[in-house]
Each structure stands twice: as C-alpha cells, then as structure tokens.
Scaffold this motif. Structure first.
Motif, PDB file in Angstrom:
ATOM      1  N   ASN A   1       0.887  -1.354   0.012  1.00 32.56           N
ATOM      2  CA  ASN A   1      -0.029   0.134  -0.116  1.00 32.56           C
ATOM      3  C   ASN A   1       0.878   1.145  -0.068  1.00 32.56           C
ATOM      4  O   ASN A   1       2.041   1.237  -0.164  1.00 32.56           O
ATOM      5  CB  ASN A   1      -0.868   0.056   1.220  1.00 32.56           C
ATOM      6  N   ALA A   2       0.314   2.490   0.380  1.00 31.85           N
ATOM      7  CA  ALA A   2       1.066   3.777   0.021  1.00 31.85           C
ATOM      8  C   ALA A   2       2.195   3.952   1.418  1.00 31.85           C
ATOM      9  O   ALA A   2       2.993   4.557   1.063  1.00 31.85           O
ATOM     10  CB  ALA A   2      -0.038   4.925   0.235  1.00 31.85           C
ATOM     11  N   ALA A   3       1.837   3.208   2.483  1.00 32.04           N
ATOM     12  CA  ALA A   3       2.633   3.330   3.483  1.00 32.04           C
ATOM     13  C   ALA A   3       3.718   2.267   3.323  1.00 32.04           C
ATOM     14  O   ALA A   3       4.779   2.083   4.169  1.00 32.04           O
ATOM     15  CB  ALA A   3       1.865   2.887   4.679  1.00 32.04           C
ATOM     16  N   GLY A   4       3.805   1.300   2.284  1.00 30.72           N
ATOM     17  CA  GLY A   4       4.857   0.318   2.114  1.00 30.72           C
ATOM     18  C   GLY A   4       4.483  -0.759   2.694  1.00 30.72           C
ATOM     19  O   GLY A   4       5.545  -1.797   2.848  1.00 30.72           O
TER      20      GLY A   4
END
Length: 296
Positions: free
Chosen positions: A249-252
């Motif tokens: 996801n965007a947070a890795g």
C-alpha cells in the motif's frame, strides 16, 4: 473579497474628479489614480488592481478605447471595469457593456451608493473566482479519475487476457481472484478456488522445507521465482514456472500477493527426453559412455 482593502484604479482626465473619487473611496479601498487612458494602462499593468473606474469622456484615448485595450490584454482582461460618466443615455451604457464593462456609474456620484456598488461587484467577482477555482478542481479530479479508470480497464484487460495464470491472495493466503488462464491450466473454476488456499494445487513433490524457504524469501525480499510441481483438478501433475510478488500500500506495507505462472510441463518433458537420448543407447536403451563418464 479576496483582501481586507481591495485596490481601485481610477482613470479620469480631471484632477478634481480624481481627488473627489479618492476622498470618497479611500476609507474602504486602496485608491490609485491616472490622468489619461495611456497612463491608466501602464499603471494597470504594474498594479493589477482589483477594479478599474474609467471615465468615458477623455482626450486622445477615451474610456471606450481604453476598455477595449484592457480587455484585449490577457494579463488585464479579467479586471472588472466600471464606467463613470455624466452621459445618462442608454446608447453609451449599451456600448460600454458590450465592450465588457461590469457596471456603469453616473455623475455626480453618491458616495454611499458608489462604495456599495463597487463592494458588491468585487464580492461577485470573488465568488465567481471561487466557483471557477472549484470548477477547475473538479475538472482536474475528473481527469485524474478518468485516467485512473483507464488504467484500471487496462489492468483488467491484461488480467483477463493474459496467457499466464494469475492468482491474487490476501496476506492470509486465501485466494481473492484468479484469471481465465488459471482455470485453463489447473482445471479449477474461479468459484471453486475463491477463499481457498493455493495449497489445493499441491502435488506433494515439494516438502514443507521447500515451502518454508519460499515464504521466508517472499516475506523478506517481496518476491520469489522458481519451478513448482502442482496438481490439476483431474489429478494430473504438471510443472509450472512461478513468480510471486508482494503488492504494498501507500505506506509500504504488503497488502496482497500476486502469483503469475505458466505451464512448462511440455518443456520439462522435452528436456527429459533429450537427457535420455544423450545418456542412453537408442537401440538397446542401455546407459552409454556419456552417462558413465557423468557418474564417474
């Protein structure tokens, strides 16, 4: 209004008129003045005022001509223009409005009325700019959404028509989706495998240590690639070249796993046949010198 005290540029060839305008408006506005159309155009270009008050009857460059040049300049065309004139006739008003003027004020000016009409005009302009900015933002969002939708359609087409089998699982290993090639290769329909673990394809040829090493590499490196022997729905064992990748996801943080595989059974069979031909006699099927040398 977009500032506490908007900027007004008054253009009039009469110094007394300008003095009166400034005294009348400076309580609510920053007032700048110009004694001719030419001078007004120069100051407008430098100042970028919020509104321009423009006398109609001026020598050399009258109010109508000055307004035409203002509206023809992309850097100044957005500034609202209010004509101030003693000519109280419909023809002049129509001409000014046709040139792009926002309003008309007639001399002698009433200070309260002039301030209120200018303030109301600026408020309308501010609201118009806000609406336009909102429209621009919405159009930008629509363009982004259309681009995202196009990318989703492309991804969906790739998923549906890929020749490789594709399996998408959650972090718990349960199957979220498969494509048509998966069904063609394994014999299992999409409905049969949704919510299942890919281990339903296991052939038993690889032990627990093999899969433990696979998951260890996948968790620590985000991907794994290699050969696996699996079993089709009809029980036939087949070889596949498998690649598993983590999708973050965007947070890795990993959210899903995507596995791509192709059936390489025919290739493995052909390879085995070539190895047999290379190491066994074609007539007797006995081991030859090449195999003996290899074993030695």
């Amino acid at each position: 209004m977009h500032s506490a005290r908007p900027t007004v540029l008054a253009i009039d060839d009469g110094p007394v008129n300008l003095m009166l305008l400034k005294a009348m408006l400076e309580r609510d506005f920053h007032v700048f003045t110009a004694l001719s159309g030419e001078q007004g155009l120069e100051i407008a270009a430098q100042l970028q005022p919020d509104i321009i008050l423009l006398d109609v009857m001026m020598p050399v460059l009258n109010g109508f001509e000055t307004c035409q040049r203002l509206k023809a300049d992309p850097a100044l065309s957005h500034i609202p223009v209010v004509f101030i004139t003693s000519q109280n006739d419909t023809e002049s008003e129509v001409k000014g409005l046709a040139l792009g003027a926002a309003d008309y004020l007639t001399k002698p000016l009433n200070a309260n009325i002039a301030r209120l009409r200018i303030a109301n005009l600026l408020e309308r302009e501010s609201l118009h700019k806000q609406v336009q900015a909102q429209r621009d933002r919405l159009e930008a969002q629509i363009r982004l959404r259309e681009k995202a939708d196009e990318q989703l359609r492309l991804a969906a087409n790739v998923f549906a028509h890929a020749s490789e089998g594709i399996v998408i699982t959650g972090l718990d290993g349960k199957i979220i989706d498969v494509n048509a090639a998966f069904t063609r290769i394994t014999g299992y329909s999409r409905a049969e495998v949704l919510g299942q673990n890919p281990s339903i394809l296991s052939s038993g040829k690889q032990d627990k240590a093999f899969y433990a090493a696979m998951w260890h590499h996948l968790i620590h490196h985000g991907h794994w690639h290699g050969e696996v022997w699996n079993r089709r729905k009809d029980g036939e064992v087949y070889a596949e070249m498998l690649t598993i990748s983590a999708v973050s996801n965007a947070a890795g943080q990993p959210e899903q796993y995507v596995a791509l595989f192709s059936d390489i059974t025919a290739t493995k069979t052909h390879q085995s046949q070539l190895e047999h031909i290379a190491h066994f006699d074609a007539l007797t099927n006995l081991p030859n010198r090449v195999l003996l040398s290899d074993r030695m």
